[in-house]
Design an enzyme around this catalytic site. Structure first.
Site, PDB file in Angstrom:
ATOM      1  N   HIS A  99      47.991  42.064  44.709  1.00 16.75           N
ATOM      2  CA  HIS A  99      49.071  42.833  44.090  1.00 16.75           C
ATOM      3  C   HIS A  99      48.511  44.109  43.456  1.00 16.75           C
ATOM      4  O   HIS A  99      49.051  45.197  43.647  1.00 16.75           O
ATOM      5  CB  HIS A  99      49.737  41.937  43.033  1.00 16.75           C
ATOM      6  CG  HIS A  99      50.798  42.589  42.228  1.00 16.75           C
ATOM      7  ND1 HIS A  99      52.135  42.353  42.420  1.00 16.75           N
ATOM      8  CD2 HIS A  99      50.732  43.464  41.189  1.00 16.75           C
ATOM      9  CE1 HIS A  99      52.842  43.054  41.546  1.00 16.75           C
ATOM     10  NE2 HIS A  99      52.007  43.734  40.781  1.00 16.75           N
ATOM     11  N   GLU A 100      47.428  43.985  42.709  1.00 14.93           N
ATOM     12  CA  GLU A 100      46.859  45.144  42.016  1.00 14.93           C
ATOM     13  C   GLU A 100      46.173  46.111  42.976  1.00 14.93           C
ATOM     14  O   GLU A 100      46.250  47.327  42.789  1.00 14.93           O
ATOM     15  CB  GLU A 100      45.913  44.702  40.899  1.00 14.93           C
ATOM     16  CG  GLU A 100      46.527  43.796  39.849  1.00 14.93           C
ATOM     17  CD  GLU A 100      47.789  44.313  39.157  1.00 14.93           C
ATOM     18  OE1 GLU A 100      48.140  45.507  39.311  1.00 14.93           O
ATOM     19  OE2 GLU A 100      48.444  43.520  38.462  1.00 14.93           O
ATOM     20  N   ILE A 101      45.528  45.610  44.024  1.00 12.98           N
ATOM     21  CA  ILE A 101      44.933  46.515  45.016  1.00 12.98           C
ATOM     22  C   ILE A 101      46.033  47.290  45.726  1.00 12.98           C
ATOM     23  O   ILE A 101      45.880  48.487  45.994  1.00 12.98           O
ATOM     24  CB  ILE A 101      44.019  45.756  46.004  1.00 12.98           C
ATOM     25  CG1 ILE A 101      42.739  45.306  45.268  1.00 12.98           C
ATOM     26  CG2 ILE A 101      43.670  46.634  47.211  1.00 12.98           C
ATOM     27  CD1 ILE A 101      41.808  44.443  46.099  1.00 12.98           C
TER      28      ILE A 101
ATOM     29  N   CYS B 159      47.185  37.936  42.473  1.00 15.09           N
ATOM     30  CA  CYS B 159      47.038  39.016  41.492  1.00 15.09           C
ATOM     31  C   CYS B 159      46.138  40.130  42.010  1.00 15.09           C
ATOM     32  O   CYS B 159      46.463  41.319  41.870  1.00 15.09           O
ATOM     33  CB  CYS B 159      46.490  38.478  40.176  1.00 15.09           C
ATOM     34  SG  CYS B 159      47.626  37.377  39.316  1.00 15.09           S
TER      35      CYS B 159
END
Length: 164
Positions: free
Chosen positions: A133-135, A130
């Site tokens: 993915h967000e970075i 997660c």
């Protein structure tokens, strides 16, 4: 707190590199609250400010309500393991479509909290996925760019059918 509209793929905002946060104030806390409400309503487990058209380096992840929300401001991966793992990923900006992505199995991330205090955290498994993915999203890399060209094209076609 408010649920905000989410940008949908292929919105150009999803390819925008986000700017670092340099003011840690009430507006930042309100943005984080809105992101949490928005990801819960989506539903999802992670969201960035970019997903709602605010191009600042802010991430909210809530794997479960019991664990609560985690806030990562200006996150930066300091270490990524050579060992990788496959995990099914998707996006609040492309609901209904998922595919397997290969990422490092463990990471160490440096970030600030909502008050500006710096932290480092080691993560593995689903949390590591997660965060990475967000970075990527903060860096203007939409998750499907991590797929092969063939898989990406098939996924986009599925998405287009879902949207019709």
């Amino acid at each position: 707190m408010a649920v905000r509209p989410i940008l949908r793929f292929p919105d150009v905002g999803l390819r925008t590199v986000c700017q670092p946060v340099d003011v840690f104030d009430q507006r930042l806390r309100e943005l984080a609250d809105d992101l949490l409400e928005t990801v819960r309503a989506a539903p999802g487990v992670g969201i960035t400010a970019a997903h709602i058209g605010v191009f600042l380096r802010v991430v909210v992840i809530e794997l479960s309500r019991d664990e609560g929300a985690r806030h990562f401001v200006n996150p930066e991966i300091m270490f990524a393991s050579d060992e990788t793992a496959r995990h099914v990923e998707g996006s609040v900006s492309m609901p209904g479509v998922t595919d397997e992505v290969v990422r490092p199995k463990a990471i160490r991330v440096r970030y600030s909290d909502l008050n500006g205090a710096e932290h480092e955290k080691e993560a593995q498994g689903f949390l590591a996925v997660c965060i990475q993915h967000e970075i990527d999203q903060l860096d203007g890399i939409f998750w499907i760019q991590r797929l092969s060209r063939l898989k990406r094209e098939r996924l986009v076609k599925r998405w287009e059918k879902l949207r019709d």
